[in-house]
Design an enzyme around this catalytic site. Structure first.
Site, PDB file in Angstrom:
ATOM      1  N   ASN A 106       0.869  -1.167   0.000  1.00 21.28           N
ATOM      2  CA  ASN A 106       0.000   0.000   0.000  1.00 21.28           C
ATOM      3  C   ASN A 106       0.908   1.219   0.000  1.00 21.28           C
ATOM      4  O   ASN A 106       1.845   1.288   0.787  1.00 21.28           O
ATOM      5  CB  ASN A 106      -0.891  -0.024   1.241  1.00 21.28           C
ATOM      6  CG  ASN A 106      -1.858   1.122   1.244  1.00 21.28           C
ATOM      7  OD1 ASN A 106      -2.031   1.793   0.243  1.00 21.28           O
ATOM      8  ND2 ASN A 106      -2.487   1.353   2.377  1.00 21.28           N
ATOM      9  N   CYS A 107       0.657   2.206  -0.859  1.00 25.96           N
ATOM     10  CA  CYS A 107       1.698   3.179  -1.165  1.00 25.96           C
ATOM     11  C   CYS A 107       1.139   4.580  -1.399  1.00 25.96           C
ATOM     12  O   CYS A 107      -0.007   4.861  -1.118  1.00 25.96           O
ATOM     13  CB  CYS A 107       2.464   2.726  -2.407  1.00 25.96           C
ATOM     14  SG  CYS A 107       2.492   0.956  -2.662  1.00 25.96           S
ATOM     15  N   GLY A 108       1.984   5.463  -1.934  1.00 27.63           N
ATOM     16  CA  GLY A 108       1.604   6.796  -2.375  1.00 27.63           C
ATOM     17  C   GLY A 108       1.961   6.943  -3.840  1.00 27.63           C
ATOM     18  O   GLY A 108       2.987   6.423  -4.287  1.00 27.63           O
TER      19      GLY A 108
END
Length: 594
Positions: free
Chosen positions: A30-32
């Site tokens: 899960n990231c940006g």
């Protein structure tokens, strides 16, 4: 982390996997994510300046090791600065040919020099076999002082191969050839157990710089990015947050076409369906080379990498990026009474061709011409955007990631659930969600095509035999055979019938799992919902009808690389659970052998 530690981890992981105690397919992230684009399509340094600033603002979205330098992974995807690489070729004493050259960004084994050379030989052989000329290899300058000890211990040898378009093909055809070449190389290296080899990108349009550093260190680690000749008309950037995955250089994003923030909850089903669809895949773009690009999803791929692999072949086969986003991550049409008929027809077609890759997903992607940003139907990952008066589009997981003069901002907004925005870099035009879906829906006569969809209600005749109710004693026998108990009737079914609500209680449940029980359990007890396979709660089709349905279809294993009315010749079911009436109607419609 030392090399000894890394190898010890790998040995332990292999031991656990071989003995059934560890499955790498459950690893997720899960990231940006974000992008910057020049709306007029002209490359400049301003795009990269905004992208680097926004990337530095993503540091808090990524994890960092105790050494303070090793990150989960970050990277940037940009247009190839042709003059930058042609200058390098001239310095080697060669004059680059007219037209666009291709650049391959390659990760090679770090310490095994024999494996390094073998990888180069495989790459060169496949490029030359296609008739293209190789300018040479370039060792990418890196500054290892800015990465941590653990990242450096696993750092690959990073090189670039530069290729001339000696066949004089169009950029589209050159790009498709490079895709087939890359897949042939990857399969060849895999067959020779050269597992540390990895192509970040191989393209005549774009190049990817990424690695296991913090997002703010990308321009420090890769000095190339600071050169004034390094210009681009777009930049897709990403900071990875690995929730339960051992970080790897190759798993850093962006991937070849997309960067993804979120998790694909339906990934197991999507990968299995992809394997099933592969048997029917065909396209004039690939011709006899279609087998060279299979399997599409490599073993051990993350959910984002699998999404990217399928996205890429759909683009290569001829679909533009907005159409691919609509096909793979569609908007919900279940309860959207305000959706235009043309959009409803588009998504009805999409749902007939391919199973949705369900999010949460915030995606920034490109096909070389289009730059798109979109959300899944739930919209559980944010995407904010701003447009400046000088024609710069900025999209990111947060607002304010790059400093801009507010007086120059002409528009701000956010991408809504199931929505997308995009820029046509060739036409130099920005598209809002409605405009982009209008354009996508106008590509084919989807309204006529979806008339081929047969709904189960249409084939149930008015005189279809209705199943007769069983006598009470026979009914009780069937209920007992099914596994119902008196407790089920009194504590679960009665409240549901009388109040229309789900039964609640405070007692614990000590019923053993079916596979461990010494009592008879029906076949359905051995199965559990597998929709949400990552970190998100299961979605209930009754409570969340606006974004969730049980709708499915039969006769859908067609060629997903095609676009034709035949793809809508399916039978649509509102649920995979059939009533007796529906079952008999389907049996009569499909024939006795169905």
């Amino acid at each position: 982390m030392t090399n000894n530690y890394v190898s010890e981890y790998q040995r332990n992981a292999r031991f656990l996997a071989e003995n059934g105690m560890y499955d790498p397919s459950f690893e997720t992230a899960n990231c940006g994510v974000g992008l910057v684009a020049s709306i007029d399509g002209k490359p400049n340094r301003e795009v990269l300046r905004h992208a680097f600033q926004a990337t530095r603002a993503l540091d808090h979205r990524g994890a960092v090791d105790a050494d303070g330098k090793t990150g989960d992974g970050a990277g940037i995807h940009v247009q190839i600065p042709q003059e930058f690489f042609k200058r390098h070729i001239r310095r080697t004493g060669h004059e680059p040919e007219e037209g666009a050259l291709a650049v391959g960004q390659v990760f090679l084994p770090k310490t095994d020099f024999g494996a390094q050379e073998r990888c180069r030989c495989v790459v060169e052989a496949e490029v030359l076999k296609y008739g293209y000329r190789i300018y040479g290899w370039r060792q990418v300058p890196v500054n290892i002082e800015v990465i941590g000890e653990k990242a450096n211990a696993t750092r690959p040898e990073i090189e670039q191969i530069m290729i001339a378009n000696t066949l004089g093909k169009s950029n589209d055809d050159f790009e498709n050839d490079l895709y087939v070449i890359r897949r042939r190389i990857e399969n060849k290296c895999l067959s020779e157990n050269l597992t540390e080899f990895y192509f970040c990108s191989l393209s005549c349009r774009s190049v990817i710089y990424k690695g296991m550093f913090m997002a703010g260190e990308i321009t420090e680690f890769y000095p190339d990015l600071n050169d004034e000749l390094f210009v681009s008309n777009f930049a897709i950037y990403h900071q990875r947050y690995s929730t339960n995955t051992f970080p790897q250089w190759r798993l850093a994003q962006p991937f070849r076409m997309i960067a993804h923030n979120g998790e694909i909850n339906t990934i197991t089903g999507n990968q299995n369906w992809t394997k099933a669809h592969e048997t029917c895949m065909a396209s004039p773009v690939f011709g006899a080379h279609i087998e060279d690009v299979k399997p599409l999803v490599a073993n051990g791929s993350s959910d984002s990498a699998a999404l990217d692999a399928v996205w890429e072949i759909l683009v290569r086969a001829g679909r533009p990026a907005p159409a691919v986003k609509a096909l793979m991550v569609p908007e919900s049409i279940g309860q959207n009474a305000l959706m235009p008929k043309e959009h409803e027809d588009l998504f009805a077609y999409c749902n007939s061709v391919m199973e949705p890759w369900d999010g949460p997903a915030a995606i920034c992607g490109t096909d070389g011409r289009w730059i798109v940003a979109g959300l899944d139907r739930n919209g559980l990952r944010p995407l904010r955007y701003s447009i400046t008066g000088d024609g710069i589009l900025l999209v990111g997981s947060e607002t304010g990631m790059s400093e801009i003069d507010e007086s120059k901002v002409v528009e701000k907004g956010h991408v809504r659930p199931g929505g997308m925005i995009g820029v046509d870099l060739h036409e130099g035009k920005f598209f809002h969600d409605r405009e982009l879906k209008d354009w996508t829906a106008s590509r084919q006569p989807y309204g006529k095509w979806v008339d081929n969809i047969v709904k189960v209600d249409q084939i149930i005749k008015a005189d279809s035999p209705k199943p007769c109710p069983w006598p009470e004693d026979i009914l009780m026998q069937h209920q007992q055979l099914y596994g119902f108990t008196q407790e089920d009737f009194e504590l679960i079914l009665r409240p549901m019938v009388e109040t229309g609500q789900e039964a609640t209680g405070s007692m614990g449940d000590d019923t053993p799992q079916a596979v461990l029980s010494d009592k008879y359990r029906g076949l359905h007890h051995f199965f559990r919902q597998a929709f949400s396979q990552v970190t998100n709660p299961p979605i209930d089709s009754l409570r969340e009808t606006r974004v969730m349905s049980l709708r499915t279809r039969l006769s859908n294993l067609g060629n997903v690389l095609d676009e034709s009315p035949d793809q809508c010749q399916v039978v649509q079911l509102e649920s995979p659970f059939l009533t007796s009436t529906e079952f008999h109607a389907l049996k009569n419609y499909l024939g006795e052998d169905a």
